[in-house]
Write an enzyme that holds these catalytic residues in place. Structure first.
Site, PDB file in Angstrom:
ATOM      1  N   GLY A  10     102.687  53.982 100.927  1.00  0.00           N
ATOM      2  CA  GLY A  10     103.368  54.848  99.971  1.00  0.00           C
ATOM      3  C   GLY A  10     103.854  56.154 100.541  1.00  0.00           C
ATOM      4  O   GLY A  10     104.326  57.012  99.798  1.00  0.00           O
ATOM      5  N   CYS A  41     127.678  39.078  88.039  1.00  0.00           N
ATOM      6  CA  CYS A  41     128.069  39.237  86.640  1.00  0.00           C
ATOM      7  C   CYS A  41     126.994  39.938  85.825  1.00  0.00           C
ATOM      8  O   CYS A  41     126.360  39.335  84.948  1.00  0.00           O
ATOM      9  CB  CYS A  41     128.409  37.879  86.043  1.00  0.00           C
ATOM     10  SG  CYS A  41     129.732  37.089  86.947  1.00  0.00           S
ATOM     11  N   TYR A  48     112.108  46.875 101.109  1.00  0.00           N
ATOM     12  CA  TYR A  48     112.347  46.300  99.779  1.00  0.00           C
ATOM     13  C   TYR A  48     113.830  45.993  99.585  1.00  0.00           C
ATOM     14  O   TYR A  48     114.375  46.107  98.493  1.00  0.00           O
ATOM     15  CB  TYR A  48     111.785  47.218  98.676  1.00  0.00           C
ATOM     16  CG  TYR A  48     110.357  47.594  98.978  1.00  0.00           C
ATOM     17  CD1 TYR A  48     109.338  46.681  98.734  1.00  0.00           C
ATOM     18  CD2 TYR A  48     110.035  48.811  99.572  1.00  0.00           C
ATOM     19  CE1 TYR A  48     108.026  46.985  99.071  1.00  0.00           C
ATOM     20  CE2 TYR A  48     108.725  49.114  99.914  1.00  0.00           C
ATOM     21  CZ  TYR A  48     107.735  48.195  99.664  1.00  0.00           C
ATOM     22  OH  TYR A  48     106.443  48.497 100.007  1.00  0.00           O
TER      23      TYR A  48
END
Ligand SMILES: *Cc1c(COP(=O)(O)O)cnc(C)c1O
Length: 438
Positions: free
Chosen positions: A252, A368, A397
């Site tokens: 983190g 879309c 990520y």
């Protein structure tokens, strides 16, 4: 012309994506060459960058016994894992699939920590067979099950109890995990009970405490504060006769997506190392994005530019299926054309680079969904159909969260090393899309 424009004065977030004569290079490779050979969209990683980040962390904590366990979920390509493993990195895994990736990369199994709130029996047995270092325990039920499986299968292992220090900090709500009301870990009071109930089980050695704040912290204070909150727990448990020799401080640590304001590994270490040294504790770290985020760009090509309405849209050939962070986390990524006139070469990582001649655009994908965007109202030099555009700091990520939504084949991954590059994951084909359905 500035070289290393993404590098701070302190060398904090050193990376190797630079403009030379207006052209974007990954280390010594012109990214346009990669696009021409491999196509777009493509993730381009710089080996020098992620190796530098790993080495800086290892050096910062060299004063105490530290194992860096790179978090595979940030970016799990086995070629990248292999390089990190060769440099001494262990790995933080959250699934059987990530264990398999670590094995394929030739990782040292004793340096593997296995986190996650829902480990299945199959995954636990795979990890026991592999001989991993630690199971990070998230609940009493999980610990009971691990003990049971060890006894049934004649195995022994080590566990780190995940404790929630209940510290809040400034980050996005979906990536804040160290506070009381999440599904992760147990609170400090309950940790005592867990040790009293289970420490003498005979098969799972409970000798470590695990804390993980969640991702995106941008200051040192929360990290130092949670160590300070955990140390009394360690002292109390030791006073009761339990052996606690290791603290796993999770990951983190912020990566620099916007400005040069995140602390360096050395900054964190300066606050944390003296505390652990005084308490005679070994350290495990689980950095993900602080190693890999800035080590990649996602390169995409402009398909159309839509003008005339209230807004100008740059429609690129990458979509939210290739990089979902902007729409999932409202994440900021610096985005800039891969070839620019000299006056547009950025001399700082300046998200508000408001030079005369730039235009304000939304950079969007072809999927879309209204959420399929990379940036809104962003200032950028003008681009035309066919122009390459780089989305920076896409290493963490990024590819790991990619999907086949809209039946879009997963894009390619390329690793640059000095003057050379290689495809480390091929682009999927249409046949790949349906292969498992036949
Ligand atoms: C996701 C995760 C990490 C890595 O987080 P980063 O923000 O990428 O550093 C480390 N440990 C655990 C338990 C995690 O869930």
């Amino acid at each position: 012309m500035p070289d290393n424009w993404l590098k701070t004065e302190q060398g904090r977030t050193m990376d190797s994506f630079n403009y030379r004569n207006g052209k974007l290079y990954a280390e010594n490779v012109n990214v346009a060459t990669i696009a021409a050979q491999v196509g777009t969209p493509v993730y381009i990683y710089s080996k020098a960058t992620f190796m530098d980040h790993l080495k800086k962390i290892q050096a910062a904590y060299a004063d105490i016994d530290t194992t860096v366990c790179y978090s595979i979920k940030a970016c799990g390509n086995i070629n990248i894992l292999k390089s990190l493993a060769e440099a001494g990195s262990g790995f933080d895994i959250v699934s059987g699939g990530e264990l398999y990736r670590a094995q394929q990369a030739g990782a040292d199994m004793s340096k593997i920590v296995f986190a996650g709130v829902g480990k299945t029996d199959v995954e636990i047995l795979e990890a026991l067979d592999a001989g991993i270092g630690y199971f990070n325990i998230e609940s009493e039920a999980e610990l009971e099950n691990l003990i049971k499986l060890c006894k049934e299968h004649g195995k022994k292992t080590k566990a780190a109890l995940r404790v929630n220090p209940d510290i809040k900090y400034d980050s996005h709500k979906h990536i804040t995990t160290g506070v009381k009301e999440t599904k992760f870990g147990v609170d400090i009071e309950r940790a005592h009970k867990v040790f009293d109930t289970y420490a003498g089980n005979g098969v799972v050695e409970m000798s470590a405490i695990h804390v993980h704040l969640g991702s995106g912290g941008k200051t040192i204070d929360p990290y130092v504060n949670y160590v300070k909150k955990i140390l009394p727990l360690v002292a109390d448990l030791r006073a009761k006769g339990y052996t606690i020799d290791t603290l796993d401080l999770g990951g983190g640590y912020g990566a620099d997506y916007e400005t040069d304001t995140v602390p360096s590994a050395a900054d964190y270490a300066a606050g944390i190392v003296p505390l652990l040294k005084a308490a005679n504790l070994k350290l495990i770290l689980e950095p993900g994005k602080s190693i890999i985020a800035n080590a990649a760009i996602m390169l995409t090509r402009t398909v159309f530019k839509k003008t005339g309405g209230e807004k100008t849209f740059v429609i690129v050939d990458a979509g939210m299926n290739d990089l979902i962070r902007p729409c999932l986390y409202e994440a900021f990524h610096f985005i800039w054309p891969a070839q620019v006139e000299e006056k547009f070469v950025p001399d700082k990582r300046a998200k508000k680079l408001n030079l005369p001649g730039t235009e304000t655009v939304d950079i969007v994908g072809p999927v879309c969904e209204g959420a399929d965007f990379f940036a809104k109202d962003r200032t950028m030099p003008p681009v035309a159909r066919g122009d390459l555009v780089a989305v920076f700091s896409a290493g963490a990520y990024g590819y790991t969260m990619a999907s086949n939504y809209n039946a879009r084949p997963l894009c390619a991954e390329v690793l640059v090393n000095g003057d050379t590059f290689e495809v480390i994951r091929k682009r999927q084909t249409y046949e790949d899309l349906v292969a498992l359905e036949k």
